[in-house]
Design a protein around this motif. Sequence first.
Motif, PDB file in Angstrom:
ATOM      1  N   LYS A  99     -16.137  12.014  -2.733  1.00 45.80           N
ATOM      2  CA  LYS A  99     -15.894  10.707  -2.703  1.00 45.80           C
ATOM      3  C   LYS A  99     -15.176  10.095  -3.929  1.00 45.80           C
ATOM      4  CE  LYS A  99     -15.729   6.661  -0.277  1.00 45.80           C
ATOM      5  NZ  LYS A  99     -14.701   6.538   0.661  1.00 45.80           N
ATOM      6  N   ALA A 100     -15.534  10.507  -4.922  1.00 43.76           N
ATOM      7  CA  ALA A 100     -14.934   9.947  -6.204  1.00 43.76           C
ATOM      8  C   ALA A 100     -13.634  10.480  -6.277  1.00 43.76           C
ATOM      9  CB  ALA A 100     -15.842  10.532  -7.507  1.00 43.76           C
TER      10      ALA A 100
ATOM     11  N   GLU B 120     -11.584  11.261  -3.925  1.00 46.80           N
ATOM     12  CA  GLU B 120     -10.565  10.382  -2.893  1.00 46.80           C
ATOM     13  C   GLU B 120     -10.441   9.350  -3.625  1.00 46.80           C
ATOM     14  OE1 GLU B 120     -10.890   8.134   1.450  1.00 46.80           O
ATOM     15  OE2 GLU B 120     -12.742   9.533   0.779  1.00 46.80           O
ATOM     16  N   ASN B 121     -11.424   8.335  -3.943  1.00 44.99           N
ATOM     17  CA  ASN B 121     -11.090   7.181  -4.671  1.00 44.99           C
ATOM     18  C   ASN B 121     -10.279   7.141  -5.812  1.00 44.99           C
ATOM     19  OD1 ASN B 121     -12.992   6.033  -2.801  1.00 44.99           O
ATOM     20  ND2 ASN B 121     -14.782   6.049  -4.340  1.00 44.99           N
ATOM     21  N   THR B 122     -10.382   8.217  -6.531  1.00 42.99           N
ATOM     22  CA  THR B 122      -9.507   8.159  -7.760  1.00 42.99           C
ATOM     23  C   THR B 122      -7.939   8.297  -7.125  1.00 42.99           C
ATOM     24  OG1 THR B 122     -10.919   9.208  -9.095  1.00 42.99           O
ATOM     25  CG2 THR B 122      -8.449   9.551  -9.604  1.00 42.99           C
TER      26      THR B 122
ATOM     27  N   ARG C  50      -6.791   7.391  -4.349  1.00 42.02           N
ATOM     28  CA  ARG C  50      -6.341   6.157  -3.688  1.00 42.02           C
ATOM     29  C   ARG C  50      -6.023   5.117  -4.808  1.00 42.02           C
ATOM     30  NH1 ARG C  50      -7.095   5.524   1.765  1.00 42.02           N
ATOM     31  NH2 ARG C  50      -8.225   6.999   2.820  1.00 42.02           N
ATOM     32  N   GLY C  51      -6.811   5.022  -5.953  1.00 40.25           N
ATOM     33  CA  GLY C  51      -6.529   4.274  -6.992  1.00 40.25           C
ATOM     34  C   GLY C  51      -5.068   4.657  -7.542  1.00 40.25           C
TER      35      GLY C  51
ATOM     36  N   HIS D   7     -13.708  10.946 -11.473  1.00 37.92           N
ATOM     37  CA  HIS D   7     -13.574   9.677 -11.304  1.00 37.92           C
ATOM     38  C   HIS D   7     -12.549   8.995 -12.133  1.00 37.92           C
ATOM     39  CE1 HIS D   7     -16.045  10.076 -14.553  1.00 37.92           C
ATOM     40  NE2 HIS D   7     -16.331   9.066 -15.006  1.00 37.92           N
TER      41      HIS D   7
ATOM     42  N   TYR E 193      -7.565  12.955 -10.386  1.00 35.31           N
ATOM     43  CA  TYR E 193      -7.316  13.594  -9.027  1.00 35.31           C
ATOM     44  C   TYR E 193      -7.334  15.122  -9.531  1.00 35.31           C
ATOM     45  CZ  TYR E 193      -6.205  15.186  -4.549  1.00 35.31           C
ATOM     46  OH  TYR E 193      -6.165  15.931  -3.343  1.00 35.31           O
TER      47      TYR E 193
END
Length: 567
Positions: A37-38, A40-42, A44-45, A360, A363
């Motif tokens: 999840k971390a 994926e969030n990175t 997207r960021g 985080h 990627y």
Amino acid sequence: MSKTKKTKNVGFINFALGMAGRIHLNKVNKAAKNCKKASENTLRGILEYAKDTEWGKAHHFAEILEAKSAEDLYAAWQKNVPPQDYEDLRPFVERHKNGEENVLFPGKPKMYATTSGTTKEPKWIPITNEYYDNVYSKMTNIWLYTFLKHRPHCFEGPAISIVGKAIEGAAPDGTVYGSVSGVTRRDIPEFVKPIHSAPADVFDIKDYTARYYTIMRIGIEQDVHIIITANPSTIVEMQNNVNQFFDDYCNDIENGTLNEKLDISPEVREALKPVFHPNPERAAELRALKAKYNNILPKHYWPNMQILTTWKCGNTAVYMEKFKNSFPEKMLYQEFSYFASECRTGLVLNGKNDTVLFPHMHYFEFVELEDLDNPNKKFLQIDQLEVGKRYSIFVTTYAGLYRYDMNDLIEVTGYYGTIPTIQFIQKINGIISMTGEKIHERQFIEAVHAAQEETGVSVKFFVGFADVQNSVYDIYYEFQNVDLPEEEVKAFNKVVDKKLMEINCEYEQKRVSLRIAEPIPFAMQKDSFETYKERCILAGARDGQFKLNLLMQDEKRHAMFKELVRK
């Protein structure tokens, strides 16, 4: 120890570093609960951050962001963004260097880090404000906090940190370039700066012998508790400097001076003047240590040393062996972490050798070692890695590197929560690096060809080998004139060395700083390549598939060429 510098306000330093470190370490621990999840969030960021740049628009960042699931996100990402190396990105970096904004990333970079590439032109790695503030600065807080966790008394005495010069020059548009480690050292909070044994002015000393001398002359007067340097070969050269100049240190410390014979500019001498004061008691103490031990080592003049942090993995392990018994037994040898000019991927958190990746902040994608030559190679996510397997690593950052091939082989050693821990193994794809010089085979070939053109000496065949134990390259030449006099062989080799320094800035730095010796030339017998190939085929190699890299770290092949040296 008499009249040695102790860190001021150590209680406040420990409190402040502990507080900042715990805050950011908690974020690592949160990411470790679900690295998928971390990650994926990175991604997207980063896509959100760069979607309105020229590069982001051309590669459909906004459309990729529309993916609902992580799997769809990764599929769209891989479909729209091909893997990159620096040469793919160079034209866009050049536009930034010439003043354009919003090309690879929003705005312009804070600075550039320069390092050697696969061509004569160095790589200019952009460091954006976003990346510097949210990665480098925060990671430094965690890093220093880990020192405290493992050695609570580490900041009670000074630290020697060996870094590059913060600012070395500027791009055409005025954006500075230099050493990220130098800038990080420069920008640490004011309350932390007292931990440094010497001011940053020492890194303005161009002559490496004089620079090592000054660092050690200042350091050896003090009760140093920490040494920070990426490259363990630097430790070897520092000790060589001690062996050569110990008596001069004592004289300088006694009189509060800095050896006038050293090649140091008046400006730097003036800047360093406030550091020096007569200290006859420490000079007498050092002379007594030399009389007692003869071969004086860091454990004698720095008995309270707490931490030495430097690279320990890959080829650098050879250098560690050269001083493994030189420091106090209680001292912690801490791996510097897997760190390159392009990015700082994570940190060692366990006091050993394993780098915890920071999903985080970056990627990451990976390709299994066995899959590297596959034209349809499969890219794996961070949660798909297996302990004991080796991978090539690709990074995407907030500084304009997208699916960037680090050209590094890493091995997964375990887990920190769900995050894989790794160790660096070696460079791959034709690059040899004993101590950070990163020579590409094509650079070696270019250097020999340039030497032929300059000297008029014709070489029929050549091959080079890294001798890591002795920090030197052995180069084997089969000259067209197999009876070329030895002096002309040496002269030709000197030109090759000069050309390599012109082509590869990292090699030049390591040569000038004495961390790599001048290459050793060997003239070979007539038809050496043919003889070597014949021996390989007789040993089972297939004639149709026979190939030979011209720059290697391979003791078996090296031994075969040693047998072909002319008598």
